[in-house]
Design a protein around this motif. Structure first.
Motif, PDB file in Angstrom:
ATOM      1  N   VAL A  83       0.841  -1.202   0.000  1.00 30.53           N
ATOM      2  CA  VAL A  83       0.000   0.000   0.000  1.00 30.53           C
ATOM      3  C   VAL A  83       0.875   1.250   0.000  1.00 30.53           C
ATOM      4  N   GLN A  84       1.881   1.258   0.868  1.00 31.54           N
ATOM      5  CA  GLN A  84       2.773   2.415   0.955  1.00 31.54           C
ATOM      6  C   GLN A  84       3.533   2.638  -0.342  1.00 31.54           C
ATOM      7  N   ARG A  85       4.028   1.575  -0.917  1.00 32.30           N
ATOM      8  CA  ARG A  85       4.880   1.702  -2.102  1.00 32.30           C
ATOM      9  C   ARG A  85       4.096   1.979  -3.378  1.00 32.30           C
ATOM     10  N   THR A  86       2.848   1.520  -3.456  1.00 34.73           N
ATOM     11  CA  THR A  86       2.071   1.707  -4.678  1.00 34.73           C
ATOM     12  C   THR A  86       1.165   2.922  -4.626  1.00 34.73           C
ATOM     13  N   GLY A  87       0.788   3.330  -3.424  1.00 34.84           N
ATOM     14  CA  GLY A  87      -0.156   4.426  -3.291  1.00 34.84           C
ATOM     15  C   GLY A  87      -1.595   3.999  -3.530  1.00 34.84           C
ATOM     16  N   LEU A  88      -1.811   2.699  -3.694  1.00 29.83           N
ATOM     17  CA  LEU A  88      -3.160   2.175  -3.896  1.00 29.83           C
ATOM     18  C   LEU A  88      -3.784   1.819  -2.549  1.00 29.83           C
ATOM     19  N   PRO A  89      -5.104   1.904  -2.434  1.00 34.37           N
ATOM     20  CA  PRO A  89      -5.752   1.507  -1.183  1.00 34.37           C
ATOM     21  C   PRO A  89      -5.599   0.003  -0.921  1.00 34.37           C
ATOM     22  N   ALA A  90      -5.579  -0.364   0.342  1.00 39.72           N
ATOM     23  CA  ALA A  90      -5.395  -1.770   0.720  1.00 39.72           C
ATOM     24  C   ALA A  90      -6.443  -2.665   0.080  1.00 39.72           C
ATOM     25  N   ASP A  91      -7.700  -2.221   0.057  1.00 40.67           N
ATOM     26  CA  ASP A  91      -8.754  -3.046  -0.546  1.00 40.67           C
ATOM     27  C   ASP A  91      -8.468  -3.332  -2.014  1.00 40.67           C
ATOM     28  N   ALA A  92      -7.966  -2.338  -2.741  1.00 40.28           N
ATOM     29  CA  ALA A  92      -7.653  -2.521  -4.162  1.00 40.28           C
ATOM     30  C   ALA A  92      -6.496  -3.492  -4.338  1.00 40.28           C
TER      31      ALA A  92
END
Length: 124
Positions: A83-92
């Motif tokens: 999540v931190q490295r991609t910037g995507l939400p955890a659910d995604a």
């Protein structure tokens, strides 16, 4: 990047409706490395999901996983890092991995066995 990884990233991008950052591509590649695959199997065993992951490695059909099971298989710290490295939400991240990780592991283990660990792991 291998054609398989590029294809996988393209499918993930399509599923999410967003363009994945380079970091997500790197993270997908890391999840499919021999050392990481062994760690995933170990974590899955600890979470009571080892048979599910073994179905992805074996030459038989892949047992699907839910987003919650992917969190249990990868561990909260790995999910947090993604999540931190991609910037995507955890659910995604979890939903996408639940959809694509079984197939990716299956393709990475065509002989039905985990690849040999790297030299760095053998020396540790």
């Amino acid at each position: 990047m291998s054609d398989f990884i590029q294809n996988l990233v393209g499918k993930v991008e399509g599923a999410l409706g967003v363009s994945l950052q380079g970091e997500m591509q790197q993270q997908l590649q890391k999840l499919l490395q021999p050392d990481t695959l062994q760690s995933i199997l170990t974590q899955a065993d600890q979470a009571g999901l080892g048979d599910k992951v073994r179905s992805w490695i074996s030459q038989g059909s892949n047992v699907p996983a839910t987003a919650d099971e992917i969190r249990d298989i990868l561990g909260s710290s790995t999910v947090h890092d993604l999540v931190q490295r991609t910037g995507l939400p955890a659910d995604a991240v979890l939903t996408t991995l639940a959809h694509f990780l079984p197939q990716a592991v299956d393709k990475k283990t065509p002989e039905g066995t985990l690849p040999a660990p790297t030299e760095a792991t053998k020396e540790a």
